[in-house]
Scaffold this active site. Structure first.
Site, PDB file in Angstrom:
ATOM      1  N   GLY A   1       0.955  -0.869   0.189  1.00  0.00           N
ATOM      2  CA  GLY A   1      -0.282  -0.156   0.133  1.00  0.00           C
ATOM      3  C   GLY A   1       0.791   1.461  -0.293  1.00  0.00           C
ATOM      4  O   GLY A   1       2.187   0.882  -0.112  1.00  0.00           O
TER       5      GLY A   1
ATOM      6  N   GLN B   1       3.251   9.977   0.872  1.00  0.00           N
ATOM      7  CA  GLN B   1       5.080   9.086   0.593  1.00  0.00           C
ATOM      8  C   GLN B   1       5.420   9.322  -0.290  1.00  0.00           C
ATOM      9  O   GLN B   1       6.190   8.743  -0.540  1.00  0.00           O
ATOM     10  CB  GLN B   1       4.276   7.575   1.107  1.00  0.00           C
ATOM     11  CG  GLN B   1       3.717   7.329   2.008  1.00  0.00           C
ATOM     12  CD  GLN B   1       3.639   5.607   2.640  1.00  0.00           C
ATOM     13  OE1 GLN B   1       2.518   5.306   2.368  1.00  0.00           O
ATOM     14  NE2 GLN B   1       4.727   4.692   2.603  1.00  0.00           N
TER      15      GLN B   1
ATOM     16  N   CYS C   1       6.198  -0.493   7.702  1.00  0.00           N
ATOM     17  CA  CYS C   1       6.110   1.143   6.842  1.00  0.00           C
ATOM     18  C   CYS C   1       6.987   1.260   5.699  1.00  0.00           C
ATOM     19  O   CYS C   1       8.073   1.275   6.037  1.00  0.00           O
ATOM     20  CB  CYS C   1       5.746   2.068   7.626  1.00  0.00           C
ATOM     21  SG  CYS C   1       4.750   3.194   6.941  1.00  0.00           S
ATOM     22  N   LEU C   2       6.644   1.519   4.907  1.00  0.00           N
ATOM     23  CA  LEU C   2       7.924   2.029   3.884  1.00  0.00           C
ATOM     24  C   LEU C   2       8.531   3.831   4.151  1.00  0.00           C
ATOM     25  O   LEU C   2       9.701   3.637   4.124  1.00  0.00           O
ATOM     26  CB  LEU C   2       7.209   1.769   2.371  1.00  0.00           C
ATOM     27  CG  LEU C   2       7.078   1.091   1.682  1.00  0.00           C
ATOM     28  CD1 LEU C   2       6.070   1.542   0.016  1.00  0.00           C
ATOM     29  CD2 LEU C   2       8.136   0.008   1.321  1.00  0.00           C
TER      30      LEU C   2
ATOM     31  N   HIS D   1      -4.293   1.379   6.998  1.00  0.00           N
ATOM     32  CA  HIS D   1      -3.300   1.391   7.272  1.00  0.00           C
ATOM     33  C   HIS D   1      -2.831   3.123   6.228  1.00  0.00           C
ATOM     34  O   HIS D   1      -1.901   4.456   6.875  1.00  0.00           O
ATOM     35  CB  HIS D   1      -1.986   1.108   6.995  1.00  0.00           C
ATOM     36  CG  HIS D   1      -0.700   0.716   7.092  1.00  0.00           C
ATOM     37  ND1 HIS D   1       0.576   0.420   7.614  1.00  0.00           N
ATOM     38  CD2 HIS D   1       0.952   1.367   6.268  1.00  0.00           C
ATOM     39  CE1 HIS D   1       1.357   1.258   8.130  1.00  0.00           C
ATOM     40  NE2 HIS D   1       1.646   1.994   7.003  1.00  0.00           N
ATOM     41  N   GLU D   2      -2.993   3.064   5.317  1.00  0.00           N
ATOM     42  CA  GLU D   2      -2.885   4.049   4.457  1.00  0.00           C
ATOM     43  C   GLU D   2      -4.402   5.468   4.800  1.00  0.00           C
ATOM     44  O   GLU D   2      -3.510   6.599   5.026  1.00  0.00           O
ATOM     45  CB  GLU D   2      -3.598   3.378   2.768  1.00  0.00           C
ATOM     46  CG  GLU D   2      -2.891   2.378   2.171  1.00  0.00           C
ATOM     47  CD  GLU D   2      -0.781   2.733   2.879  1.00  0.00           C
ATOM     48  OE1 GLU D   2      -0.343   3.663   2.041  1.00  0.00           O
ATOM     49  OE2 GLU D   2      -0.022   1.764   2.900  1.00  0.00           O
TER      50      GLU D   2
ATOM     51  N   HIS E   1      -1.882   7.587   7.334  1.00  0.00           N
ATOM     52  CA  HIS E   1      -0.878   7.859   6.591  1.00  0.00           C
ATOM     53  C   HIS E   1      -1.247   9.267   5.802  1.00  0.00           C
ATOM     54  O   HIS E   1      -1.014  10.531   6.219  1.00  0.00           O
ATOM     55  CB  HIS E   1      -0.359   7.333   5.011  1.00  0.00           C
ATOM     56  CG  HIS E   1       0.738   6.666   5.777  1.00  0.00           C
ATOM     57  ND1 HIS E   1       1.885   7.586   5.723  1.00  0.00           N
ATOM     58  CD2 HIS E   1       1.123   5.050   5.488  1.00  0.00           C
ATOM     59  CE1 HIS E   1       2.715   6.092   6.309  1.00  0.00           C
ATOM     60  NE2 HIS E   1       2.046   4.757   5.662  1.00  0.00           N
TER      61      HIS E   1
HETATM   62 NI    NI Z   1       2.768   3.451   5.571  1.00  0.00          NI
END
Ligand code: NI
Length: 174
Positions: free
Chosen positions: A45, A50, A92-93, A134-135, A138
């Site tokens: 995701g 991001q 998480c990236l 999660h997204e 963000h």
């Molecule tokens: Ni993330």
């Protein structure tokens, strides 16, 4: 194809509530770049902020599982109902190499728009519901570290500090 730089902890855009999308004509290129970036980084995701875009948009692909085989694009998403509880470990990236275990809702009722502007409201559960939460976190300026206790954050202090410092020095040379 364009792989974009993923913003990391310490970048102020990750703490911002993203603006709604109103110009849908610019989305095709953005969405393509977001998928390219997500696959390159091996994520499942990715949210607008991001990739340094102040836009309520996210892409999700969990087709590596049996659960789902669709590439999702969610625009102007909003979780309208949360049910149940599910403890799971997440990464998480934007917070690389940190894995944290915490609860999220097991199922959600989610309202969003598609790329053509059509509106939907659907129920999701399982991993897809988890990734959407999660997204959406963000897109509301929240990160996985906000879900754990201060003690857990202290345990990861060194790692978090290094990510933040690296991101801040990148921003400083911009
Ligand atoms: Ni993330």
């Amino acid at each position: 194809m364009a792989v974009l730089k993923v913003t990391k902890l310490g970048n102020p855009i990750l703490r911002k509530k993203c603006n709604p999308v109103d110009d849908f004509s610019i989305l095709p290129k953005i969405v393509e770049d977001m998928f390219d970036t997500m696959y390159e980084e091996e994520g499942i995701g990715l949210a607008g902020n991001q990739v340094d875009l102040d836009m309520n948009i996210c892409v999700v692909d969990i087709s590596h599982t049996e659960e789902d085989d669709v590439r999702h694009v969610f625009i102007n998403g909003e979780i309208v109902e949360r049910t149940g509880e599910w403890l799971m470990e997440e990464g998480c990236l934007s917070v690389p190499e940190v894995r944290l275990e915490f609860n999220r809702a097991e199922s959600i009722r989610f309202r969003y728009q598609e790329m053509d502007g059509t509106s939907h409201e659907k129920e999701y559960d399982g991993l897809l519901a988890r990734v959407i939460q999660h997204e959406l976190d963000h897109l509301n300026g929240n990160l996985i570290i906000d879900h754990v206790s201060k003690l857990v954050r202290i345990q990861h202090r060194q790692q978090l500090k290094e990510i933040e410092q690296a991101e801040k020095s990148l921003l400083a040379v911009k």
